[in-house]
Design a protein around this motif. Sequence first.
Motif, short mmCIF file in Angstrom:
data_model
loop_
_atom_site.label_atom_id
_atom_site.label_comp_id
_atom_site.label_asym_id
_atom_site.label_seq_id
_atom_site.Cartn_x
_atom_site.Cartn_y
_atom_site.Cartn_z
N VAL A 108 39.76 51.91 43.53
CA VAL A 108 41.04 52.31 44.12
C VAL A 108 42.02 51.16 43.93
O VAL A 108 41.63 50.00 43.96
N TYR A 109 43.27 51.53 43.74
CA TYR A 109 44.30 50.52 43.55
C TYR A 109 45.58 50.97 44.24
O TYR A 109 46.09 52.05 43.97
N ASP A 110 46.05 50.14 45.16
CA ASP A 110 47.31 50.37 45.85
C ASP A 110 48.37 49.53 45.15
O ASP A 110 48.40 48.31 45.32
N LYS A 111 49.19 50.18 44.35
CA LYS A 111 50.19 49.47 43.55
C LYS A 111 51.21 48.77 44.43
O LYS A 111 51.65 47.65 44.14
N HIS A 112 51.59 49.41 45.52
CA HIS A 112 52.59 48.84 46.41
C HIS A 112 52.06 47.56 47.08
O HIS A 112 52.75 46.53 47.12
N ALA A 113 50.83 47.62 47.58
CA ALA A 113 50.24 46.46 48.25
C ALA A 113 49.62 45.47 47.29
O ALA A 113 49.24 44.37 47.68
N LYS A 114 49.47 45.87 46.01
CA LYS A 114 48.82 45.05 44.99
C LYS A 114 47.39 44.67 45.41
O LYS A 114 46.99 43.51 45.39
N VAL A 115 46.63 45.68 45.80
CA VAL A 115 45.24 45.50 46.21
C VAL A 115 44.37 46.50 45.46
O VAL A 115 44.67 47.70 45.44
N ALA A 116 43.30 46.01 44.83
CA ALA A 116 42.31 46.86 44.17
C ALA A 116 40.98 46.68 44.88
O ALA A 116 40.65 45.58 45.35
N MET A 117 40.21 47.76 44.96
CA MET A 117 38.87 47.67 45.56
C MET A 117 37.86 48.34 44.65
O MET A 117 38.08 49.45 44.15
N VAL A 118 36.75 47.63 44.42
CA VAL A 118 35.62 48.13 43.65
C VAL A 118 34.35 47.72 44.39
O VAL A 118 34.40 46.92 45.32
N HIS A 119 33.21 48.25 43.96
CA HIS A 119 31.97 47.84 44.62
C HIS A 119 31.48 46.50 44.11
O HIS A 119 31.28 45.56 44.88
N ALA A 120 31.26 46.38 42.79
CA ALA A 120 30.68 45.16 42.24
C ALA A 120 31.71 44.25 41.60
O ALA A 120 31.67 43.03 41.79
N GLY A 121 32.64 44.80 40.81
CA GLY A 121 33.62 43.94 40.17
C GLY A 121 34.37 44.65 39.06
O GLY A 121 34.17 45.84 38.79
N ILE A 122 35.25 43.89 38.42
CA ILE A 122 36.02 44.35 37.26
C ILE A 122 35.77 43.34 36.14
O ILE A 122 36.03 42.15 36.32
N PRO A 123 35.24 43.76 35.01
CA PRO A 123 34.90 42.80 33.95
C PRO A 123 36.14 42.10 33.42
O PRO A 123 37.23 42.68 33.38
N PRO A 124 36.00 40.86 32.98
CA PRO A 124 37.16 40.08 32.51
C PRO A 124 37.79 40.63 31.24
O PRO A 124 38.91 40.25 30.91
N CYS A 125 37.09 41.50 30.55
CA CYS A 125 37.65 42.08 29.32
C CYS A 125 38.57 43.26 29.59
O CYS A 125 39.13 43.83 28.65
N TRP A 126 38.74 43.64 30.86
CA TRP A 126 39.63 44.75 31.22
C TRP A 126 40.77 44.25 32.08
O TRP A 126 40.58 43.43 32.98
N ASP A 221 48.42 38.15 40.67
CA ASP A 221 48.67 38.24 42.11
C ASP A 221 48.04 39.47 42.74
O ASP A 221 48.20 39.71 43.95
N ILE A 222 47.32 40.27 41.97
CA ILE A 222 46.63 41.43 42.54
C ILE A 222 45.36 40.96 43.25
O ILE A 222 44.55 40.22 42.70
N ARG A 223 45.20 41.39 44.48
CA ARG A 223 44.02 41.04 45.26
C ARG A 223 42.90 42.04 44.95
O ARG A 223 43.12 43.24 44.94
N ILE A 224 41.71 41.51 44.68
CA ILE A 224 40.56 42.36 44.37
C ILE A 224 39.53 42.21 45.49
O ILE A 224 39.09 41.11 45.81
N LEU A 225 39.16 43.34 46.08
CA LEU A 225 38.14 43.38 47.12
C LEU A 225 36.86 43.95 46.52
O LEU A 225 36.90 44.93 45.78
#
Length: 287
Positions: A108-126, A221-225
């Motif tokens: 999930v990604y809230d563009k307004h709040a600049k917050v993304a949430m995933v379970h394990a992570g987002i690979p650096p190639c994306w 500046d996007i926060r990743i949870l």
Amino acid sequence: MAIYAVGDIQGCYQELRLLLQQVQFSESDQLWVAGDLVNRGPQSLETLRFIKALGPRATCVLGNHDLHLLAVYFGATHHKRSDTLTPILQAPDKHELLTWLRKQKLMVYDKHAKVAMVHAGIPPCWSISKAQKRAKEVEKVLDSTLAGEFFNHMYGNQPNTWSPHHQGWNRLRLITNYFTRMRFCTVEGKLDFSAKGDLDSQPHGHKPWFQFPRKDPNEQDIRILFGHWAALEGEANAKNVFALDTGCVWGGKLTTLRLDDMQLFSTPSITAKPLSPETNNDTKVTE
């Protein structure tokens, strides 16, 4: 209105309710759940029912244990000795609960709040935008008549490096592994599932996924949870990256992050622990 993001609940329902009482969670507040709602803890059924009942106030991503539950439900795999999923699979409302569960997202990604949430992570190639597109590929299949076939092909460690040329079930398996199982990888996104400990256990040539620079510098500046990695004990030590799994089911604590002011709240575990994190074989969940 406040938004609270919570790490891996894993059936620790009593701790969840205590944590929400502590923050005075109200009917105007929202709860974000970073995956692994179920399994290993004693009250997975109660946890699922509670979060589903929140309706649009709950935002969830799928974790590897959630996908494992769905795979068992679809007959693609069997219970494991450490599973605590039987009450869900025998519940009179199991079809309603699991239909709801498989409609949840990988990201999930809230563009307004600049917050993304995933379970394990987002690979650096994306980039974040690419990750959203990849997540939707799997989400579309999960919410279709192909869901059962997806679970028949979900388990496995290969392919382990991203290429846009991957197709079919191999492509969907790798996307799923990135979002729900990843800990260590290379800058190209090559996965290593052999190590599950703290940051000192990284395999040669690999790093925790969040220690690499973001693919798109405009997304710094996007926060990743994220959750999944109890051995970190909530300490990612990386800018704008927040580890929420603090090992409640292993005797640690359940932690929530209030997104408005980034304040953390925790409640200690009161759950019986059948295993320790070191013997937690959760990398087998989607193999």
